[in-house]
Design an enzyme around this catalytic site. Structure first.
Site, PDB file in Angstrom:
ATOM      1  N   GLY A  44       0.816  -1.205   0.000  1.00  0.00           N
ATOM      2  CA  GLY A  44       0.000   0.000   0.000  1.00  0.00           C
ATOM      3  C   GLY A  44       0.848   1.252   0.000  1.00  0.00           C
ATOM      4  N   CYS A  45       0.199   2.384   0.210  1.00  0.00           N
ATOM      5  CA  CYS A  45       0.860   3.678   0.084  1.00  0.00           C
ATOM      6  C   CYS A  45       1.922   3.927   1.148  1.00  0.00           C
ATOM      7  CB  CYS A  45      -0.181   4.799   0.118  1.00  0.00           C
ATOM      8  SG  CYS A  45      -1.169   4.939  -1.391  1.00  0.00           S
ATOM      9  N   HIS A  46       1.887   3.195   2.250  1.00  0.00           N
ATOM     10  CA  HIS A  46       2.905   3.381   3.291  1.00  0.00           C
ATOM     11  C   HIS A  46       4.169   2.576   3.018  1.00  0.00           C
ATOM     12  CE1 HIS A  46       0.622  -0.212   4.368  1.00  0.00           C
ATOM     13  NE2 HIS A  46       1.610  -0.596   5.146  1.00  0.00           N
ATOM     14  N   ALA A  47       4.207   1.866   1.900  1.00  0.00           N
ATOM     15  CA  ALA A  47       5.262   0.881   1.667  1.00  0.00           C
ATOM     16  C   ALA A  47       6.639   1.487   1.418  1.00  0.00           C
ATOM     17  CB  ALA A  47       4.884  -0.032   0.503  1.00  0.00           C
TER      18      ALA A  47
END
Length: 389
Positions: free
Chosen positions: A162-165
């Site tokens: 996801g975007c926090h990766a």
């Protein structure tokens, strides 16, 4: 030798350090102001005038000037199933991403390796992160072949985090570098919006936000401990890296891979959920280092949207220039998922040099990288800047 002695002997002496950064984007650039006309024309949706007006308002409020997209009009015309809102299209999308993702990653990685200045054969580990397609063997192996890296490189493939990766990749790279003496980790995030691109539909308003915000890009870092004097030039030291999942927030943001591609759901409360929890995450990460004045830190914050940045800025009482690098990347590239925060680090070190600051962190010593993604998960990476010559 006992196990503990072996561990100590084979661990690094110092903290993991970012030694090089490279970025890459598709050559196809879309102007945000003109994009509503293009999007509704190419998807044969001009008859949805009210929806088009809503989409235009979303684009105008996004604080984005331009984005880079792999999908050109030619590619879209060759793959009409990508244009229909809910058409079975996974095979067509997958055929594109299995080539596009490692290719874009290669461009970014080659730039990072060139800046690093050592032979690519000195790379010992590869961390590859992407939410753009799944294959076995994965994009990590494809990149290894494209770069001509040794087959002995230890690979870690992170799919659909996801975007926090971007923060996740840094956390994994830090652990690998610090626990393997002499390790040099190539960490790569490569994202294209091929899986989530689709035409507008009145019943799927959330998709409009995805089409207005997301862009394509790849970023690569070389990470290692104990830099070699005169050869390697440290950019940031990674002091700590941690992840927390916010309770009862699983439905705030997420994605689902289906026959129609990747669909996202984004709750309107997402910015407020992040803002109301951000200080606790920061305090937990920063208090052991004696850091409590948020305006004395440099910031790389995942720009999941303008509202998220505005609310985080307000909640922490940040001065307007603290998020300048973050807002610049959002404006010029949009939300590139995992790669975005790494673009921000690159932007920060470049503008720090251009503006004559003493350190890579806008003249400040300490800073924080924040990633937000499904879970709802927050990645917090505390960084120490390095001196600029």
């Amino acid at each position: 030798m006992e196990a503990n002695g072996y561990r100590i002997t084979h661990s690094a002496d110092g903290p993991a350090t970012i030694l090089a950064i490279g970025t890459a984007n598709p050559t196809n650039v879309v102007d945000q102001n003109a994009y509503p006309d293009f999007y509704f024309r190419v998807t044969n949706s001009e008859y949805l005038q009210e929806l088009k007006a809503k989409f235009r308002r979303i684009c105008e409020k996004a604080a984005i000037r331009k984005r880079h997209l792999y999908l050109t009009e030619e590619i879209l015309r060759e793959n009409p199933s990508l244009l229909a809102p809910m058409a079975p299209s996974f095979d067509a999308r997958q055929a594109i991403v299995v080539e596009a993702v490692p290719k874009l990653a290669k461009e970014a990685a080659e730039k990072a390796i060139k800046e690093w200045g050592r032979p690519k054969s000195d790379i010992t580990h590869l961390v590859f992160c992407s939410a753009s397609g799944i294959d076995m063997p994965g994009s990590d192996l494809q990149l290894l072949k494209l770069l001509g890296l040794p087959p002995s490189v230890n690979r870690v493939m992170l799919y659909n985090v996801g975007c926090h990766a971007g923060g996740t990749a840094l956390r994994v790279a830090k652990d690998l570098a610090e626990n393997n003496r002499g390790a040099r980790v190539l960490a790569v995030c490569s994202e294209v919006t091929v899986l989530s691109y689709r035409g507008p539909h009145p019943a799927h308003i959330e998709s409009l936000f995805v089409q207005a915000l997301f862009g394509d890009g790849a970023a690569a870092l070389v990470v290692g401990s104990d830099p070699v004097d005169g050869v390697e030039r440290p950019i940031f030291e990674i002091a700590s890296a941690s992840q927390v999942m916010l309770p009862e927030s699983a439905e705030a943001v997420g994605g689902h891979l289906r026959e129609i591609g990747l669909t996202f759901h984004l709750k309107s409360q997402l910015p407020s959920i992040i803002a109301s929890n951000i200080e606790q995450s920061l305090t937990t990460a920063c208090s052991p280092l004696g850091l409590s004045d948020w305006n004395q830190l440099f910031w790389a914050v995942h720009p999941g949207g303008r509202a998220i940045l505005d609310q985080v800025e307000a909640r922490l009482g940040l001065e307007k220039d603290r998020l300048a690098a973050t807002r610049h990347v959002l404006s010029e590239y949009g939300n590139m998922q995992s790669a975005t925060v790494l673009f921000i680090l690159d932007e920060m070190r470049n503008r720090s040099a251009a503006e004559g600051h003493a350190t890579t962190g806008e003249g400040l010593d300490w800073g924080v990288l924040l990633g937000f993604g499904p879970g709802l998960s927050i990645e917090t990476v505390v960084l120490h800047s390095c001196r600029l010559n």
